[in-house]
Design an enzyme around this catalytic site. Structure first.
Site, PDB file in Angstrom:
ATOM      1  CG  HIS A 275      -2.388   2.716   5.799  1.00 36.96           C
ATOM      2  ND1 HIS A 275      -3.733   3.005   5.756  1.00 36.96           N
ATOM      3  CD2 HIS A 275      -2.271   1.368   5.633  1.00 36.96           C
ATOM      4  CE1 HIS A 275      -4.402   1.863   5.549  1.00 36.96           C
ATOM      5  NE2 HIS A 275      -3.544   0.867   5.476  1.00 36.96           N
TER       6      HIS A 275
ATOM      7  CD  GLU B 165      -2.999  -0.952   2.245  1.00 36.87           C
ATOM      8  OE1 GLU B 165      -4.101  -0.514   1.868  1.00 36.87           O
ATOM      9  OE2 GLU B 165      -2.741  -1.224   3.433  1.00 36.87           O
TER      10      GLU B 165
ATOM     11  CG  HIS C 176      -4.915  -1.852   9.302  1.00 38.61           C
ATOM     12  ND1 HIS C 176      -4.073  -2.916   9.043  1.00 38.61           N
ATOM     13  CD2 HIS C 176      -4.945  -1.121   8.152  1.00 38.61           C
ATOM     14  CE1 HIS C 176      -3.614  -2.833   7.803  1.00 38.61           C
ATOM     15  NE2 HIS C 176      -4.117  -1.752   7.240  1.00 38.61           N
TER      16      HIS C 176
ATOM     17  CG  HIS D 272      -8.189  -0.733   4.795  1.00 31.99           C
ATOM     18  ND1 HIS D 272      -7.696  -0.430   3.553  1.00 31.99           N
ATOM     19  CD2 HIS D 272      -7.090  -1.033   5.531  1.00 31.99           C
ATOM     20  CE1 HIS D 272      -6.386  -0.566   3.529  1.00 31.99           C
ATOM     21  NE2 HIS D 272      -5.992  -0.934   4.722  1.00 31.99           N
TER      22      HIS D 272
HETATM   23 MN    MN Z   1      -3.913  -1.207   5.169  1.00 30.38          MN
END
Ligand code: MN
Length: 244
Positions: A96, A77, A98, A167
Site C-alpha cells: 500500500h 490500514e 501514496h 489517497h
Molecule cells: Mn494510506
C-alpha cells in the site's frame, strides 16, 4: 525461527527498503507477505517508516488483522492486507503506497494504460476504489476497518492493483519480487503516461501497448527477477554500510 521464515523476513525487510529508496513509500505506506509457514497469517511491520524496518519489527497477523503478539503501534490500514489475503488465495504479497504520480489518475477521468513493456501488467486494467461508495464523505480516506478493507478488495477484484481516489494505491502479486516491481513500474508508467499525453497535446494520439502486446510482455518479464536481485542486494548493502 525456521530457516524459510528467516529468509522471508530478510526479503520483507529488503522490500520495505527498496520501496522507500524508490520513493514509492515515504514515512507512510507498507508492504506485507503471506506467512510462508501459515498461509492464513501474514507478516507486516509494526507502524514505523518502511525505510527503518528490521526483522525485529515484523509482526505476524491473522486475516482479521489482529497481531499474534502484543504490539503497541499498528498500521491503521492493516485491514487492506488481511482482507485481500482472505479473498485472493494466490496473492502472497501486498503493497500500500501514496506514490504521487498515481494520484492524478485516481482523481481524473483518464485511466492508467500501459505505456511501455516494463509496466505491461497495467494492461490487465487498474480499477479505482471510491471510498464514498461505501462510506460516503464522512471519512479521512483511510482503510481503518475490516469493512473498508473488504470494499477495497472487492474493488480490486482479480486485478494486479487498484488506485484509491485521493489517497494512493494498493498493489498485489504472487511474490514479493513481483509486488515490489509492480509498485515501482506502476508509478513510472503513470509518469510516462502523463508525459506522453502532454507531449501529444489535446488532439494528439498516444499509442499504448495493445492487449496482446501487454500480455506477451508480462509473460517475458515474469517476476522481474533481475531487477529484484539488484534492488535487494543494493538495499541490504546500504543497510550494512549504515550500521557498520
Ligand atoms: Mn494510506
Amino acid at each position: 525461527m525456521k530457516p524459510d521464515l528467516d529468509a522471508a523476513l530478510a526479503d520483507l525487510v529488503a522490500a520495505n527498503r527498496i520501496l522507500a529508496q524508490h520513493g514509492i513509500v515515504d514515512g507512510y505506506g507498507h508492504v506485507s507477505l503471506r506467512a510462508p509457514h501459515k498461509p492464513d497469517h501474514y507478516l507486516l511491520s509494526r507502524a514505523i517508516a518502511p525505510e527503518t524496518v528490521t526483522a525485529d519489527d515484523i509482526v505476524e497477523f491473522d486475516l482479521d488483522s489482529q497481531p499474534t503478539r502484543r504490539t503497541p503501534e499498528l498500521y491503521l490500514e492493516r485491514f487492506i492486507h488481511g482482507e485481500i489475503y482472505r479473498v485472493r488465495p494466490e496473492v502472497r504479497a501486498v503493497v500500500h503506497n501514496h506514490a504521487p504520480s498515481l494520484i492524478p489518475f485516481g482523481v481524473a477521468a483518464t485511466p492508467l494504460r500501459p505505456v511501455y513493456h516494463m509496466a505491461a501488467f497495467v494492461g490487465q486494467g487498474i480499477p479505482i476504489f471510491e471510498i464514498r461508495d461505501t462510506a460516503g464523505e464522512a471519512t479521512d480516506l483511510l482503510i481503518r476497518s475490516p469493512a473498508l478493507g473488504r470494499a477495497l478488495a472487492t474493488s480490486l477484484g482479480d486485478k494486479p492493483a487498484a488506485l484509491m481516489r485521493g489517497h494512493g494505491a494498493t498493489v498485489v502479486a504472487d511474490s514479493l519480487a513481483l509486488v515490489v516491481a509492480r509498485s515501482i513500474y506502476l508509478e513510472l508508467n503513470a509518469k510516462l503516461q502523463l508525459q506522453a499525453l502532454t507531449l501529444a497535446g489535446p488532439d494528439g494520439e498516444v499509442r499504448y501497448l495493445s492487449p496482446d502486446e501487454a500480455a506477451a510482455a508480462s509473460i517475458t518479464l515474469g517476476d522481474y527477477r533481475r531487477s529484484w536481485q539488484l534492488w535487494r542486494a543494493t538495499a541490504l548493502t546500504e543497510v550494512s554500510t549504515v550500521r557498520s
